[in-house]
Design an enzyme around this catalytic site. Structure first.
Site, mmCIF file in Angstrom:
data_model
loop_
_atom_site.group_PDB
_atom_site.id
_atom_site.type_symbol
_atom_site.label_atom_id
_atom_site.label_comp_id
_atom_site.label_asym_id
_atom_site.label_seq_id
_atom_site.Cartn_x
_atom_site.Cartn_y
_atom_site.Cartn_z
ATOM 1 N N ARG A 73 40.023 74.133 8.513
ATOM 2 C CA ARG A 73 38.667 73.117 7.921
ATOM 3 C C ARG A 73 38.108 74.261 7.101
ATOM 4 O O ARG A 73 38.485 75.370 7.586
ATOM 5 C CB ARG A 73 38.844 72.916 9.552
ATOM 6 N N TYR A 215 45.217 71.616 3.820
ATOM 7 C CA TYR A 215 45.373 72.381 4.734
ATOM 8 C C TYR A 215 44.806 70.657 5.689
ATOM 9 O O TYR A 215 43.506 70.191 5.900
ATOM 10 C CB TYR A 215 45.135 72.947 5.210
ATOM 11 N N LYS A 224 40.717 64.435 11.430
ATOM 12 C CA LYS A 224 39.088 64.212 12.003
ATOM 13 C C LYS A 224 38.231 63.860 10.910
ATOM 14 O O LYS A 224 36.847 63.505 11.859
ATOM 15 C CB LYS A 224 38.734 65.714 12.083
ATOM 16 N N HIS A 244 36.072 64.274 20.594
ATOM 17 C CA HIS A 244 37.818 65.377 20.920
ATOM 18 C C HIS A 244 38.523 65.932 22.173
ATOM 19 O O HIS A 244 37.889 67.444 22.485
ATOM 20 C CB HIS A 244 37.136 66.524 19.822
ATOM 21 N N SER A 266 38.176 73.448 18.813
ATOM 22 C CA SER A 266 39.301 73.603 18.643
ATOM 23 C C SER A 266 40.976 74.995 18.631
ATOM 24 O O SER A 266 39.806 76.179 19.190
ATOM 25 C CB SER A 266 39.391 73.635 17.037
ATOM 26 N N CYS A 268 41.343 75.802 22.152
ATOM 27 C CA CYS A 268 41.240 76.148 23.230
ATOM 28 C C CYS A 268 41.812 75.175 24.223
ATOM 29 O O CYS A 268 41.404 75.568 25.566
ATOM 30 C CB CYS A 268 39.388 75.803 22.974
ATOM 31 N N ASP A 291 44.615 65.674 21.117
ATOM 32 C CA ASP A 291 43.742 66.058 20.249
ATOM 33 C C ASP A 291 42.078 65.602 20.372
ATOM 34 O O ASP A 291 40.836 65.508 20.461
ATOM 35 C CB ASP A 291 44.324 66.077 19.433
ATOM 36 N N ARG A 389 50.443 75.949 11.855
ATOM 37 C CA ARG A 389 50.175 74.485 12.894
ATOM 38 C C ARG A 389 52.146 73.580 12.632
ATOM 39 O O ARG A 389 52.772 74.549 11.859
ATOM 40 C CB ARG A 389 49.615 73.521 12.451
ATOM 41 N N ARG A 420 36.301 78.513 25.438
ATOM 42 C CA ARG A 420 36.286 80.001 25.932
ATOM 43 C C ARG A 420 35.171 80.552 26.306
ATOM 44 O O ARG A 420 34.039 80.852 25.421
ATOM 45 C CB ARG A 420 36.423 80.983 24.500
#
Ligand code: GTP
Ligand code: SPV
Ligand code: MN
Length: 618
Positions: A73, A215, A224, A244, A266, A268, A291, A389, A420
């Site tokens: 992204r 992408y 998204k 999300h 994302s 994580c 997701d 991916r 994280r």
């Protein structure tokens, strides 16, 4: 199908308008059939954009390689183009919609020369679910059609559902690479330069315009752009939640079931948690989604969630038999791989796949290089891009829950937040009530990962990512916090609201050589130990201490049977309140995070911050 096969006058008029602007060589309306999928894939193979994988290793699967400017992204090129800038808020890029449309119309003019314009009718959520919503994506990318076919319910059946008067979200996409004078792609991934990429949402019109990237979330507009950026706007208008979040089904040894959602930024760990294989006996995890979750109150007053997607667009690196076997099985056939490495025997490979490759590899940039004797590579020299991916059909997941397509959704007992955080934030703590939970969501922070930036130098830096939705909120984030407060306040039955938890699998101690990767918690399947504690908390079990930051596991309440000794030693450290760390956290929230939202910050959240500070100074 052709334009004339579209019965809905509004869709037809919009398609004609876009055709006149983009000037494609041909227009094709997708029916969603296997024959169509195979034909378009062949077109990609013939153009040198897709490599068929070895049929004995990965049946009906293909590898695509993108360009270095188009690997994730592009948050800096993503816009919430609301009429008023204040409605986009302090965390979104904003351009006046009139100006942005003029700029983009200039780019769209003639942008599909030499290409076919595809019209993809798609549904986010199970067909016929009262929570589902429809969209129409127009794109000049076969890659997008193929991915949308896996990721959504797409094709003629959706046109039938929309009928002559049904609603739909118009989603326009172009790779921004016209082919003039018979030019061909010649195996080079088509996209535009970074400064010409625009991922634009027009929230008042419920409209999406994307240009210049092929992408993932930039181009598969159901994901998204629609299911989060536009859906957050719809959810606020209509009183529900678009998040999300993964959705999982958790069964305890007695056979009792609870459904849990989790918002992590994302890359994580959502896909991993959603497909987890518990290391503690008798427990079971099944997948509903990995997701995105759309949640609405049901007639019984509980919050019900659906997964609006039909596939997984999962992070490949780090996925192994040990870490996420169910994801590997999901992606073992009928899968599209993007930016993975290619082996000599026609299979895919990535760092962290669990075994070294043999012989030469073709890396994600298309270069042939001898494989290393291990399954890691130095930073910047990876064979697979860190955000490589797989696009795999959800129905191929061995642990998909039988009810994953239930049109009514599943009732949620617990909501997790996480990210994280190498220090401060403990393994798990529970909010005291809904507003305290909203506070925990609002302060989520995480190290930046390769999923959220094409700039590798940013990876690893910590940033606040409230509710893990920072790049995906279609309106002012302060108002989004207020929406969450209101959902709690106006809930049909407060006692039936999900319990809220904050988890952190990523505490680090780089000075302890015993710890793989420096992580103080094993993560993955061992996260079931934390899920079990959460399950019991939802039943009101007396397994927690009331601490300054919320409820935390009592000593011995986390099952450690079979856990390596060095993790038994780190557990007390990651399950205690780090007073110094939290005081620093409060200072940062007070000085840097909350002030951004100005008058949009709900007073309930500043109150929670005061309570936390008071508790810590006791
Ligand atoms: P998006 O699809 O980008 O939204 O990501 P996601 O949240 O679904 O992330 P995913 O589950 O794909 O995990 C991304 C990376 O985190 C992978 O490389 C995993 O190996 C790693 N990871 C996932 N869970 C854990 C965990 O419990 N501990 C550790 N240390 N790493 C994990
Ligand atoms: C994410 O970045 O959170 C993803 C991948 O899930 S993408 O669809 O590209 O946004
Ligand atoms: Mn995601």
């Amino acid at each position: 199908m052709e334009i004339k096969d579209i019965k809905n006058a509004k869709i037809k008029a919009w398609v004609e308008e876009i055709k006149a602007m983009c000037e494609p060589d041909a227009v094709y309306v997708c029916d969603g059939s296997q024959e169509e999928y195979d034909r378009l894939m062949k077109k990609c193979v013939d153009a040198g954009l897709a490599t068929p994988l070895n049929k004995d290793k990965k049946p009906n699967s293909f590898l695509f390689r993108s360009l270095p400017s188009d690997v994730a992204r592009v948050e800096g090129r993503t816009f919430i183009s609301s009429v008023k800038q204040d409605d986009a808020g302090p965390t979104n890029n904003w351009i006046d919609p009139k100006e942005l449309k003029e700029t983009m119309k200039g780019l769209y003019k003639g942008c599909m020369h030499g290409r076919t314009m595809y019209v993809i009718p798609f549904c986010m959520g199970p067909l016929g679910s009262p929570i589902s919503k429809n969209g129409i994506e127009i794109t000049d990318s076969e890659y997008v059609v193929l991915n949308m076919d896996i990721m959504t319910r797409a094709g003629k059946k959706v046109l039938d559902v929309i009928g002559e008067n049904g609603e739909f979200v118009p989603c326009l996409h172009s790779v921004g690479k016209p082919l003039n004078n018979g030019e061909k792609d010649n195996g080079i991934w088509p996209c535009a330069d970074v400064e010409h990429k625009y991922i634009s949402q027009f929230p008042e019109e419920h409209l999406i315009w994307s240009y210049g990237s092929g992408y993932g979330g930039n181009a598969l507009l159901g994901k998204k752009c629609f299911a989060l950026r536009i859906a957050t706007v719809l959810a606020r208008e209509e009183g529900w939640l678009a998040e999300h979040m993964l959705i999982l089904k958790l069964t305890n040894p007695k056979g009792e079931v609870k459904y849990v959602t989790g918002a992590f930024p994302s890359a994580c760990g959502k896909t991993n948690l959603a497909m987890l294989i518990p290391t503690i006996p008798g427990w079971k995890v099944e997948t509903i989604g990995d997701d995105i979750a759309w949640m609405k109150f049901g007639k019984d007053g509980r919050l019900y969630a659906i997964n609006p997607e039909a596939g997984f667009f999962g992070v490949a690196p780090g996925t192994s038999d040990q870490s996420n076997k169910n994801a590997l099985i999901s992606a073992s056939s009928n899968t599209i791989f993007t930016n993975c490495a290619l082996t000599e025997d026609g299979d895919v490979w990535w760092e962290g796949i669990g075994y070294p490759a043999k012989g030469d590899l073709i890396d994600w940039k298309g270069n042939k290089r001898p494989a290393l004797a291990k399954d890691k590579s130095p930073k910047g020299e990876e064979f697979a891009h860190p955000n490589a991916r797989f696009t795999a059909p959800a129905k191929q997941c061995p642990c998909i829950a039988p009810e994953w397509e239930d049109p009514n959704g599943v009732p949620i007992s617990a909501i997790l937040f996480g990210g994280r955080r190498p220090s401060t934030v403990p393994l798990v703590h529970q909010s005291r009530d809904w507003n305290h939970g909203v506070f925990l969501g609002s302060i989520v922070g995480s190290e930046i990962t390769a999923a959220s930036t094409i700039d590798a130098s940013q990876v690893g830096k910590i940033r606040r990512d409230p509710f893990a939705i920072l790049p995906f909120c279609g309106y002012n984030m302060g108002d989004y916090f207020q929406h969450w407060i209101n959902i709690g306040k106006n809930a049909p039955d407060q006692s039936k609201l999900p319990k809220i938890f904050y988890v952190n699998w990523f505490r680090k101690d780089d000075n302890n050589p015993d710890l793989p990767g420096g992580f103080m918690w094993p993560g993955y399947g061992d996260n079931s130990r934390v899920l079990a504690w959460i399950f019991d908390r939802c039943d009101g079990k007396d397994n927690a201490d009331d601490t300054a930051i919320g409820f935390m596991p009592k000593a011995g309440a986390i099952n450690t049977d079979g856990l390596a000794n060095y993790y038994k030693k780190t557990l007390p450290e990651i399950t205690k309140v780090d007073k110094e760390g939290w005081l620093k956290e409060i200072k940062d929230i007070r000085e840097n995070h909350y002030p951004k939202f100005g008058k949009h910050l709900p007073k309930e959240l500043s109150e929670q911050l005061d309570i936390l500070e008071k508790n810590l100074s006791k």
